[in-house]
Design a protein around this motif. Sequence first.
Motif, PDB file in Angstrom:
ATOM      1  N   GLN A  57       0.817  -1.219   0.000  1.00 14.99           N
ATOM      2  CA  GLN A  57       0.000   0.000   0.000  1.00 14.99           C
ATOM      3  C   GLN A  57       0.847   1.265   0.000  1.00 14.99           C
ATOM      4  O   GLN A  57       0.340   2.349  -0.270  1.00 14.99           O
ATOM      5  N   GLU A  58       2.137   1.165   0.271  1.00 12.43           N
ATOM      6  CA  GLU A  58       3.014   2.328   0.260  1.00 12.43           C
ATOM      7  C   GLU A  58       3.549   2.639  -1.135  1.00 12.43           C
ATOM      8  O   GLU A  58       4.164   3.687  -1.341  1.00 12.43           O
ATOM      9  N   CYS A  59       3.326   1.744  -2.093  1.00 10.21           N
ATOM     10  CA  CYS A  59       3.863   1.931  -3.445  1.00 10.21           C
ATOM     11  C   CYS A  59       3.244   3.143  -4.151  1.00 10.21           C
ATOM     12  O   CYS A  59       3.949   3.889  -4.829  1.00 10.21           O
ATOM     13  N   GLY A  60       1.932   3.325  -4.009  1.00  7.45           N
ATOM     14  CA  GLY A  60       1.253   4.420  -4.699  1.00  7.45           C
ATOM     15  C   GLY A  60       1.856   5.789  -4.419  1.00  7.45           C
ATOM     16  O   GLY A  60       2.260   6.503  -5.339  1.00  7.45           O
ATOM     17  N   PRO A  61       1.959   6.178  -3.138  1.00  8.73           N
ATOM     18  CA  PRO A  61       2.539   7.495  -2.840  1.00  8.73           C
ATOM     19  C   PRO A  61       4.001   7.617  -3.263  1.00  8.73           C
ATOM     20  O   PRO A  61       4.430   8.660  -3.749  1.00  8.73           O
ATOM     21  N   ARG A  62       4.757   6.558  -3.076  1.00  9.74           N
ATOM     22  CA  ARG A  62       6.169   6.609  -3.473  1.00  9.74           C
ATOM     23  C   ARG A  62       6.308   6.774  -4.977  1.00  9.74           C
ATOM     24  O   ARG A  62       7.153   7.520  -5.467  1.00  9.74           O
ATOM     25  N   PHE A  78       2.553   3.317 -14.006  1.00  7.06           N
ATOM     26  CA  PHE A  78       2.247   1.905 -14.249  1.00  7.06           C
ATOM     27  C   PHE A  78       3.470   1.035 -13.947  1.00  7.06           C
ATOM     28  O   PHE A  78       3.402   0.069 -13.183  1.00  7.06           O
ATOM     29  N   PHE A  79       4.610   1.374 -14.553  1.00  2.00           N
ATOM     30  CA  PHE A  79       5.793   0.549 -14.383  1.00  2.00           C
ATOM     31  C   PHE A  79       6.403   0.703 -12.986  1.00  2.00           C
ATOM     32  O   PHE A  79       6.908  -0.260 -12.419  1.00  2.00           O
ATOM     33  N   CYS A  80       6.329   1.887 -12.416  1.00  2.00           N
ATOM     34  CA  CYS A  80       6.838   2.086 -11.061  1.00  2.00           C
ATOM     35  C   CYS A  80       6.060   1.215 -10.079  1.00  2.00           C
ATOM     36  O   CYS A  80       6.649   0.539  -9.234  1.00  2.00           O
ATOM     37  N   GLN A  81       4.747   1.198 -10.208  1.00  2.00           N
ATOM     38  CA  GLN A  81       3.934   0.397  -9.295  1.00  2.00           C
ATOM     39  C   GLN A  81       4.153  -1.094  -9.513  1.00  2.00           C
ATOM     40  O   GLN A  81       4.165  -1.875  -8.556  1.00  2.00           O
ATOM     41  N   LYS A  82       4.355  -1.484 -10.763  1.00  2.00           N
ATOM     42  CA  LYS A  82       4.649  -2.890 -11.067  1.00  2.00           C
ATOM     43  C   LYS A  82       5.978  -3.292 -10.428  1.00  2.00           C
ATOM     44  O   LYS A  82       6.097  -4.356  -9.820  1.00  2.00           O
ATOM     45  N   CYS A  83       6.984  -2.436 -10.556  1.00  2.00           N
ATOM     46  CA  CYS A  83       8.301  -2.712  -9.989  1.00  2.00           C
ATOM     47  C   CYS A  83       8.244  -2.696  -8.462  1.00  2.00           C
ATOM     48  O   CYS A  83       8.865  -3.531  -7.800  1.00  2.00           O
ATOM     49  N   CYS A  84       7.511  -1.760  -7.895  1.00  2.00           N
ATOM     50  CA  CYS A  84       7.396  -1.661  -6.450  1.00  2.00           C
ATOM     51  C   CYS A  84       6.693  -2.898  -5.883  1.00  2.00           C
ATOM     52  O   CYS A  84       7.088  -3.412  -4.843  1.00  2.00           O
ATOM     53  N   ALA A  85       5.680  -3.388  -6.580  1.00  2.00           N
ATOM     54  CA  ALA A  85       4.968  -4.574  -6.113  1.00  2.00           C
ATOM     55  C   ALA A  85       5.892  -5.784  -6.072  1.00  2.00           C
ATOM     56  O   ALA A  85       5.787  -6.636  -5.187  1.00  2.00           O
ATOM     57  N   PRO A 102      18.499  -2.458  -5.695  1.00  2.00           N
ATOM     58  CA  PRO A 102      19.071  -3.285  -6.756  1.00  2.00           C
ATOM     59  C   PRO A 102      18.034  -4.099  -7.522  1.00  2.00           C
ATOM     60  O   PRO A 102      18.142  -4.246  -8.738  1.00  2.00           O
ATOM     61  N   CYS A 103      17.025  -4.624  -6.855  1.00  2.00           N
ATOM     62  CA  CYS A 103      15.981  -5.381  -7.556  1.00  2.00           C
ATOM     63  C   CYS A 103      15.301  -4.481  -8.584  1.00  2.00           C
ATOM     64  O   CYS A 103      15.098  -4.857  -9.736  1.00  2.00           O
ATOM     65  N   TYR A 104      14.964  -3.294  -8.170  1.00  2.00           N
ATOM     66  CA  TYR A 104      14.312  -2.293  -9.020  1.00  2.00           C
ATOM     67  C   TYR A 104      15.237  -1.921 -10.177  1.00  2.00           C
ATOM     68  O   TYR A 104      14.810  -1.768 -11.306  1.00  2.00           O
ATOM     69  N   ASN A 105      16.518  -1.807  -9.893  1.00  2.00           N
ATOM     70  CA  ASN A 105      17.504  -1.404 -10.893  1.00  2.00           C
ATOM     71  C   ASN A 105      17.802  -2.523 -11.882  1.00  2.00           C
ATOM     72  O   ASN A 105      18.032  -2.271 -13.057  1.00  2.00           O
ATOM     73  N   ASN A 106      17.808  -3.765 -11.442  1.00  2.00           N
ATOM     74  CA  ASN A 106      18.252  -4.879 -12.278  1.00  2.00           C
ATOM     75  C   ASN A 106      17.150  -5.520 -13.110  1.00  2.00           C
ATOM     76  O   ASN A 106      17.435  -6.386 -13.934  1.00  2.00           O
ATOM     77  N   TRP A 107      15.904  -5.128 -12.924  1.00  2.00           N
ATOM     78  CA  TRP A 107      14.819  -5.687 -13.722  1.00  2.00           C
ATOM     79  C   TRP A 107      14.860  -5.019 -15.088  1.00  2.00           C
ATOM     80  O   TRP A 107      14.730  -3.801 -15.200  1.00  2.00           O
ATOM     81  N   LYS A 108      15.054  -5.805 -16.143  1.00  2.00           N
ATOM     82  CA  LYS A 108      15.255  -5.274 -17.491  1.00  2.00           C
ATOM     83  C   LYS A 108      14.124  -5.699 -18.430  1.00  2.00           C
ATOM     84  O   LYS A 108      13.453  -6.690 -18.212  1.00  2.00           O
ATOM     85  N   LYS A 110      12.827  -6.893 -22.363  1.00  2.00           N
ATOM     86  CA  LYS A 110      13.346  -7.917 -23.289  1.00  2.00           C
ATOM     87  C   LYS A 110      14.518  -7.396 -24.084  1.00  2.00           C
ATOM     88  O   LYS A 110      15.404  -8.154 -24.477  1.00  2.00           O
ATOM     89  N   ARG A 111      14.539  -6.111 -24.350  1.00  6.40           N
ATOM     90  CA  ARG A 111      15.631  -5.513 -25.120  1.00  6.40           C
ATOM     91  C   ARG A 111      16.842  -5.153 -24.263  1.00  6.40           C
ATOM     92  O   ARG A 111      17.847  -4.663 -24.769  1.00  6.40           O
ATOM     93  N   GLY A 112      16.733  -5.324 -22.953  1.00  9.82           N
ATOM     94  CA  GLY A 112      17.859  -5.058 -22.074  1.00  9.82           C
ATOM     95  C   GLY A 112      17.860  -3.678 -21.430  1.00  9.82           C
ATOM     96  O   GLY A 112      18.757  -3.356 -20.684  1.00  9.82           O
ATOM     97  N   GLY A 113      16.840  -2.895 -21.725  1.00  6.72           N
ATOM     98  CA  GLY A 113      16.746  -1.570 -21.112  1.00  6.72           C
ATOM     99  C   GLY A 113      16.124  -1.667 -19.732  1.00  6.72           C
ATOM    100  O   GLY A 113      15.611  -2.706 -19.330  1.00  6.72           O
ATOM    101  N   PRO A 114      16.147  -0.587 -18.976  1.00  2.20           N
ATOM    102  CA  PRO A 114      15.567  -0.625 -17.628  1.00  2.20           C
ATOM    103  C   PRO A 114      14.045  -0.719 -17.682  1.00  2.20           C
ATOM    104  O   PRO A 114      13.397  -0.020 -18.461  1.00  2.20           O
ATOM    105  N   LYS A 115      13.481  -1.609 -16.887  1.00  6.53           N
ATOM    106  CA  LYS A 115      12.036  -1.762 -16.837  1.00  6.53           C
ATOM    107  C   LYS A 115      11.414  -0.734 -15.892  1.00  6.53           C
ATOM    108  O   LYS A 115      10.324  -0.249 -16.118  1.00  6.53           O
ATOM    109  N   CYS A 116      12.139  -0.407 -14.840  1.00  8.43           N
ATOM    110  CA  CYS A 116      11.589   0.450 -13.799  1.00  8.43           C
ATOM    111  C   CYS A 116      12.086   1.891 -13.962  1.00  8.43           C
ATOM    112  O   CYS A 116      13.269   2.107 -14.199  1.00  8.43           O
ATOM    113  N   PRO A 117      11.162   2.852 -13.822  1.00  6.27           N
ATOM    114  CA  PRO A 117      11.548   4.266 -14.009  1.00  6.27           C
ATOM    115  C   PRO A 117      12.331   4.820 -12.838  1.00  6.27           C
ATOM    116  O   PRO A 117      12.298   4.354 -11.763  1.00  6.27           O
TER     117      PRO A 117
END
Length: 117
Positions: A57-62, A78-85, A102-108, A110-117
Motif C-alpha cells: 500500500q506504500e507503493c502508490g505514494p512513493r 504503471f511501471f513504477c507500481q509494477k516494480c514496487c509490487a 538493486p531489484c528495481y535497478n536490475n529488472w530489465k 526484453k531488449r535489455g533496457g531498464p524496466k523500472c523508471p
Amino acid sequence: MARALNFVMFFLVILFFALTVENHQANATGTEAPAPQPQSSNNHTMNGITEGSLQPQECGPRCTTRCSNTQYKKPCLFFCQKCCAKCLCVPPGTYGNKQFCPCYNNWKTKRGGPKCP
C-alpha cells in the motif's frame, strides 16, 4: 516438396548452430548457469528505509513522488507500481538513485533496457 525440404534443412542447421553456441558458452565458463539465489539479507538502506521493506500500500505514494517530474506520468506510474509490487522498494527522488534498490535497478526489458523508471 523441395521447398519444404529446404526449409526443414535450414531449420535444422540453425538449431544445430544454436545448440553448438550454447554448449560452447557453457564450456567456456566451465560451469552451467548459476542457480538463482534467494535475495540476500544485505539490503541497502537510505533514510531508515531498507530495500524490500515497503508494504504494497506504500507503493502508490512513493511512485507518485517518483513520477512527479516526468511528462509521461501514466506509463511511469504503471511501471513504477509494477516494480514496487515486485521489489517492495522505490528509489528516492524523481530520477536516478537506483543503487538503493538493486531489484528495481536490475529488472530489465526484453531488449535489455531498464524496466523500472
